[in-house]
Design a protein around this motif. Structure first.
Motif, mmCIF file in Angstrom:
data_model
loop_
_atom_site.group_PDB
_atom_site.id
_atom_site.type_symbol
_atom_site.label_atom_id
_atom_site.label_comp_id
_atom_site.label_asym_id
_atom_site.label_seq_id
_atom_site.Cartn_x
_atom_site.Cartn_y
_atom_site.Cartn_z
ATOM 1 N N TYR A 181 0.818 -1.218 0.000
ATOM 2 C CA TYR A 181 0.000 0.000 0.000
ATOM 3 C C TYR A 181 0.850 1.266 0.000
ATOM 4 N N ASN A 186 -2.079 1.756 -6.934
ATOM 5 C CA ASN A 186 -3.513 1.736 -7.211
ATOM 6 C C ASN A 186 -4.076 0.469 -6.581
ATOM 7 N N LEU A 263 -13.335 3.355 -4.506
ATOM 8 C CA LEU A 263 -12.134 3.325 -5.335
ATOM 9 C C LEU A 263 -12.346 4.024 -6.672
ATOM 10 N N LEU A 346 -6.803 9.232 -1.274
ATOM 11 C CA LEU A 346 -6.980 8.445 -2.490
ATOM 12 C C LEU A 346 -7.484 9.305 -3.641
ATOM 13 N N GLY A 349 -8.712 5.426 -6.351
ATOM 14 C CA GLY A 349 -8.103 4.201 -5.864
ATOM 15 C C GLY A 349 -6.595 4.239 -5.750
ATOM 16 N N THR A 350 -5.945 5.328 -6.193
ATOM 17 C CA THR A 350 -4.494 5.449 -6.096
ATOM 18 C C THR A 350 -4.117 6.208 -4.835
ATOM 19 N N ILE A 351 -3.219 5.654 -4.055
ATOM 20 C CA ILE A 351 -2.781 6.295 -2.818
ATOM 21 C C ILE A 351 -1.847 7.455 -3.161
#
Length: 579
Positions: A181, A186, A263, A346, A349-351
């Motif tokens: 993570y 993603n 997400l 986010l 969905g991408t950190i």
């Protein structure tokens, strides 16, 4: 020869201990979780050590680094090799026990940087044991590489630096993130399985009673053709298939899965708290201020926890938290963020950011466009039930034969007693109850349109009001919903026509009809008078209808019906004659 072996072993063992110690010191919380797993009842059954797992984790990491340094320096060689031997004997036993009894799937020797299976870890420890034994028996060849007076200062500075580094990563986050993570990941892609990835292989042991004797037949899954009585089957995994990097992440609430929904959103703030009872009070106060600001800036803010709904309710009340909490696996939450509470940002969905609550002031919160409200699945489910009840006895009223009535009764879930009852009496009771519920929904949510409950559930509240005596009260709300495209505008048009007809005024879109009695006992069907009847078809098109008034009239009263324009005066005369 022995001197050469000792020299090589010295460098190899020192490098390995330094690397292992530093990797774990970079993430002491993660290592403490692994120690807790070892201390648990199912492994070493030393649960009394769990409360001090973090302290032990920091100590072991620093000790590994210091022993690696003293080995390289040649400082305190006797103490160093005994320490090395003691640690490697213990770790070799631990990894063998874990591998043989399949207790811990990853030893945690190198943290998340280099995951090892239990048998790989045991093999590594056996190799290390060999090199450390060489050091033990050849310790006389471990000579200092610097003046001895400098050794203790190097060790002291190294120890102090390790403590400072440990404190830093505990108060913030690991400096190097090796987990699935990490920033830039993603989550949805991390959960996907590539095409052609190896699948798990299983061995099925089928047990049959053949002529009084138990026989076992093994297959890869197919049911064997055996002349005997089936007893049971046992399954054993032969080869593990591909496991995606992220395989235990889910956002759930009340039995519903919201993972895909969140997400897909562009601006989401996740407040990660794996255990609310262990969350830091000061951190909760910080989170309160941050989340209020984030929501004001247009972000979707949700909490992720593995705690119970009761614990969630208590925390929300204590700290006046205004965001909803969802359930996520505790192990997944511990993996996502080494902070309780912590913050994850986010974008689809991408950190994009991960922060300890101590660094909450560093979170970038630009003004963003709020996302469309999420589907309220609980409300949707209730409204779907309301919609069915709204039509329950109305459908039964359409039955023309006993057979048709019985068929419809099954379809709408009516009992035999209900199918023989007074339909209008039963439906009026339902309508009254439905109206009370929908009024409560209006008060809490406004009109429950498609952005809140989806389609076709967005029509449920409209049907209830259309069949109630509350049209005059809620028509403005219905109109607003139509203008915002929360419900089809043609429904607004139909309700407005019914409202106008109820007041004895001309309708606008020609959706309402009426039937009168006549002297000949033949009913007279009419389309209620329309304002500017000549242009009604244009208005119908704008409202979303795909039929003309003439076509609609035939759908309402039959193919032989001929549409005729009536005035309010003519309708009044028909009323008087029918009375």
């Amino acid at each position: 020869m022995m001197k050469i072996l000792v020299g090589f072993s010295r460098i190899f063992v020192a490098a390995l201990f330094l690397f292992s110690g530093f990797i774990k010191l970079n993430d002491p919380l993660g290592f403490s979780y692994k120690l807790q797993e070892y201390f648990s009842e199912g492994v070493l059954n030393m649960e009394f050590l769990i409360p001090i797992a973090l302290l032990l984790a920091v100590f072991l990491c620093i000790f590994e680094i210091i022993v690696g340094i003293t080995l390289l320096l040649g400082y305190l060689p006797k103490f160093t090799v005994w320490s090395l031997l003691g640690m490697i004997v213990f770790f070799t036993f631990l990894t063998f026990y874990s591998a043989y009894f399949n207790k811990v799937t990853d030893c945690g020797c190198f943290g998340d940087a280099l995951p090892l299976t239990p048998w790989e870890s045991f093999t590594k420890d056996v190799i290390l044991l060999v090199f450390i034994l060489i050091l033990f028996f050849g310790r006389k060849y471990i000579t200092p590489i610097l003046p001895e007076n400098s050794h203790k200062w190097i060790v002291f500075v190294s120890f102090t630096a390790c403590l400072a580094f440990a404190y830093h990563v505990l108060m913030h986050l690991p400096t190097f993130d090796f987990r699935a993570y990490k920033i830039g990941t993603n989550i949805e892609e991390g959960m996907s399985v590539p095409e052609g990835a190896p699948e798990a292989e299983f061995e099925y042991s089928w047990k049959f009673d053949v002529n009084g004797k138990e026989e076992i037949i093994k297959t890869s899954g197919e049911y064997p053709q055996v002349d005997g009585k089936y007893i049971g089957v046992e399954t054993k995994m032969i080869e593990e298939g591909y496991i995606p990097p992220i395989h235990d992440f889910a956002i759930e609430k009340d039995g519903n899965d919201y993972t895909a929904e969140f997400l897909e959103k562009e601006n989401v703030i996740l407040i990660v708290m794996y255990n609310l009872s262990k969350s830091e009070g000061e951190g909760m106060s910080v989170i309160k201020g941050l989340t209020d600001k984030a929501m004001a800036q247009g972000y979707d803010v949700i909490g992720l926890t593995a705690s119970s709904p009761e614990a969630v309710a208590q925390k929300k009340e204590t700290y006046n938290l205004n965001f909803d909490f969802y359930s996520t696996d505790e192990t997944a939450l511990k993996t996502i963020l080494r902070s309780n509470p912590g913050i994850v940002k986010l974008n689809k969905g991408t950190i994009t950011e991960k922060l300890n609550w101590n660094d909450a002031d560093q979170l970038i919160l630009d003004k963003v466009t709020p996302s469309k409200p999420r589907i309220n699945k609980e409300l949707k489910s209730k409204l779907d039930s309301i919609a069915k009840l709204d039509q329950k006895f109305r459908k039964l009223m359409q039955a023309k034969t006993v057979e048709e009535r019985d068929s419809i009764a099954k379809l709408v879930g009516a009992t035999e007693e209900e199918a023989l009852s007074d339909y209008w009496f039963q439906q009026n009771k339902i309508d009254s109850s439905n109206t009370v519920y929908i009024e409560g929904v209006f008060k809490q949510y406004g009109y429950p349109g498609k952005s809140l409950v989806g389609e076709p559930t967005n029509k449920a509240a409209w049907y209830v009001i259309q069949h109630s005596d509350k049209i005059d009260k809620y028509l403005p709300l219905i109109k607003e919903a139509g203008e915002k495209e929360e419900i089809p505008f043609r429904l607004v048009a139909m309700m407005e026509d019914r409202y106008l007809m109820g007041k004895g005024e001309e309708q606008v879109y020609g959706t309402q009809g009426m039937t009168f009695n006549s002297d000949t006992n033949k009913p007279i069907d009419i389309i209620w008078p329309i304002k500017d009847a000549e242009s009604v078809n244009e208005r119908r098109v704008k409202a979303g209808y795909n039929t003309t008034i003439e076509e609609y009239a035939k759908l309402l009263y039959g193919d032989t019906f001929e549409y005729k324009v009536y005035t309010l005066e003519e309708v009044e005369q028909l009323k008087q004659k029918s009375n």
